[in-house]
Design a protein around this motif. Structure first.
Motif, mmCIF file in Angstrom:
data_model
loop_
_atom_site.group_PDB
_atom_site.id
_atom_site.type_symbol
_atom_site.label_atom_id
_atom_site.label_comp_id
_atom_site.label_asym_id
_atom_site.label_seq_id
_atom_site.Cartn_x
_atom_site.Cartn_y
_atom_site.Cartn_z
ATOM 1 N N GLU A 116 -5.597 -16.066 49.669
ATOM 2 C CA GLU A 116 -6.525 -16.901 50.450
ATOM 3 C C GLU A 116 -6.031 -16.961 51.892
ATOM 4 N N GLY A 117 -6.946 -17.051 52.840
ATOM 5 C CA GLY A 117 -6.582 -17.211 54.243
ATOM 6 C C GLY A 117 -6.231 -15.902 54.909
ATOM 7 N N THR A 118 -5.539 -16.012 56.051
ATOM 8 C CA THR A 118 -5.127 -14.851 56.839
ATOM 9 C C THR A 118 -3.680 -15.038 57.295
ATOM 10 N N LEU A 119 -2.855 -14.023 57.047
ATOM 11 C CA LEU A 119 -1.461 -14.025 57.476
ATOM 12 C C LEU A 119 -1.332 -13.274 58.795
ATOM 13 N N GLU B 290 -5.836 -23.152 54.327
ATOM 14 C CA GLU B 290 -4.550 -22.829 53.710
ATOM 15 C C GLU B 290 -4.417 -21.325 53.472
ATOM 16 N N LEU B 291 -3.216 -20.807 53.689
ATOM 17 C CA LEU B 291 -2.866 -19.420 53.394
ATOM 18 C C LEU B 291 -2.113 -19.409 52.074
ATOM 19 N N VAL B 292 -2.558 -18.566 51.147
ATOM 20 C CA VAL B 292 -1.892 -18.438 49.848
ATOM 21 C C VAL B 292 -1.523 -16.972 49.657
ATOM 22 N N LEU B 293 -0.251 -16.735 49.375
ATOM 23 C CA LEU B 293 0.263 -15.388 49.157
ATOM 24 C C LEU B 293 0.828 -15.275 47.751
ATOM 25 N N HIS B 294 0.655 -14.123 47.129
ATOM 26 C CA HIS B 294 1.399 -13.773 45.920
ATOM 27 C C HIS B 294 2.426 -12.745 46.367
ATOM 28 N N VAL B 295 3.690 -13.026 46.114
ATOM 29 C CA VAL B 295 4.768 -12.184 46.618
ATOM 30 C C VAL B 295 5.658 -11.742 45.463
ATOM 31 N N LEU C 89 13.535 -9.402 39.865
ATOM 32 C CA LEU C 89 12.107 -9.306 40.168
ATOM 33 C C LEU C 89 11.531 -10.708 40.007
ATOM 34 N N THR C 90 10.913 -11.205 41.047
ATOM 35 C CA THR C 90 10.348 -12.553 41.009
ATOM 36 C C THR C 90 8.978 -12.520 41.661
ATOM 37 N N LEU C 91 8.008 -13.087 40.972
ATOM 38 C CA LEU C 91 6.670 -13.249 41.533
ATOM 39 C C LEU C 91 6.508 -14.715 41.903
ATOM 40 N N ARG C 92 6.203 -14.976 43.181
ATOM 41 C CA ARG C 92 6.014 -16.345 43.659
ATOM 42 C C ARG C 92 4.646 -16.487 44.305
ATOM 43 N N GLU C 93 4.135 -17.699 44.256
ATOM 44 C CA GLU C 93 2.947 -18.052 45.022
ATOM 45 C C GLU C 93 3.424 -18.925 46.167
ATOM 46 N N ILE C 94 3.118 -18.498 47.401
ATOM 47 C CA ILE C 94 3.540 -19.201 48.605
ATOM 48 C C ILE C 94 2.311 -19.832 49.254
ATOM 49 N N HIS C 95 2.438 -21.096 49.638
ATOM 50 C CA HIS C 95 1.355 -21.827 50.310
ATOM 51 C C HIS C 95 1.809 -22.215 51.714
ATOM 52 N N LEU C 96 1.015 -21.840 52.703
ATOM 53 C CA LEU C 96 1.236 -22.252 54.080
ATOM 54 C C LEU C 96 0.008 -23.037 54.533
ATOM 55 N N PRO C 97 0.174 -24.335 54.771
ATOM 56 C CA PRO C 97 -0.952 -25.121 55.298
ATOM 57 C C PRO C 97 -1.389 -24.568 56.662
ATOM 58 N N PRO C 98 -2.554 -24.973 57.143
ATOM 59 C CA PRO C 98 -3.005 -24.513 58.464
ATOM 60 C C PRO C 98 -1.961 -24.791 59.550
ATOM 61 N N ASP D 222 8.175 -24.414 58.225
ATOM 62 C CA ASP D 222 7.576 -25.697 58.570
ATOM 63 C C ASP D 222 7.453 -26.575 57.332
ATOM 64 N N PRO D 223 7.454 -27.907 57.534
ATOM 65 C CA PRO D 223 7.196 -28.809 56.405
ATOM 66 C C PRO D 223 5.845 -28.480 55.774
ATOM 67 N N GLY D 224 5.784 -28.557 54.468
ATOM 68 C CA GLY D 224 4.542 -28.286 53.758
ATOM 69 C C GLY D 224 4.440 -26.866 53.240
ATOM 70 N N VAL D 225 5.283 -25.947 53.742
ATOM 71 C CA VAL D 225 5.303 -24.578 53.223
ATOM 72 C C VAL D 225 6.062 -24.610 51.905
ATOM 73 N N THR D 226 5.394 -24.172 50.832
ATOM 74 C CA THR D 226 6.010 -24.251 49.500
ATOM 75 C C THR D 226 5.878 -22.934 48.758
ATOM 76 N N GLY D 227 6.742 -22.769 47.783
ATOM 77 C CA GLY D 227 6.696 -21.600 46.916
ATOM 78 C C GLY D 227 6.898 -22.010 45.471
ATOM 79 N N THR D 228 6.176 -21.367 44.579
ATOM 80 C CA THR D 228 6.274 -21.644 43.148
ATOM 81 C C THR D 228 6.533 -20.332 42.414
ATOM 82 N N ILE D 229 7.533 -20.323 41.561
ATOM 83 C CA ILE D 229 7.822 -19.135 40.760
ATOM 84 C C ILE D 229 6.774 -19.013 39.660
ATOM 85 N N LEU D 230 6.149 -17.826 39.585
ATOM 86 C CA LEU D 230 5.150 -17.557 38.556
ATOM 87 C C LEU D 230 5.728 -16.699 37.429
#
Length: 148
Positions: free
Chosen positions: A80-83, A121-126, A52-61, A34-42
């Protein structure tokens, strides 16, 4: 080493150098995020034949990742949040609240979707453990689930 320990160790090595990315698109009937779902390489490193890549993923409500699968194993942690996680039979294969670890198996036989059904917002570290040069994910068509 336990999954939780791997995730914690990866989180402890967070480096800067963030770059916003979206999941890669592919086939015509695929379901991209969906629009607004983003990922940032950490953090990123190639070891032997694995990236091996660690990303932070954000999923708006009320958004989702789109149907997809991965070429390698993913280890994630809900910051943060619930997946809400669903497999290709449309069944829930897990609900993961804050501080939960998640492991996703590789291969096209493991098509799934991650959804944020909540109002925050749902925030994942992947941590992606992928064959060198593989995309973070490969889009897949909706397997016939009514909620997509």
């Amino acid at each position: 080493m336990s999954r939780t320990r791997i995730i914690r160790r990866a989180g402890a090595t967070l480096a800067a150098a963030a770059a916003a990315l979206s999941l890669l698109g592919a086939p015509a009937r695929a379901t991209p995020p969906d629009p607004g779902v983003t990922g940032t390489i950490l953090w990123q490193k190639t070891v032997g034949d694995q990236d091996l890549t660690l990303r932070e993923i954000h999923l708006p409500p009320h958004t989702d990742t789109g149907w997809h699968y991965h070429d390698g194993t993913l280890f994630a942690w809900v910051k943060e949040g619930t997946l809400s996680h669903f497999d290709s039979t449309c069944a829930s294969d897990g609900v993961y609240p804050k501080n939960s670890p998640i492991v996703e198996a590789p291969g096209s036989g493991n098509v799934h979707i991650g959804r944020n059904l909540g109002d925050t917002e749902l925030v994942l570290h992947v941590l992606y453990v992928l064959p060198t040069g593989s995309p973070f994910s490969r889009d897949a068509p909706n397997p016939g689930c009514p909620f997509e």
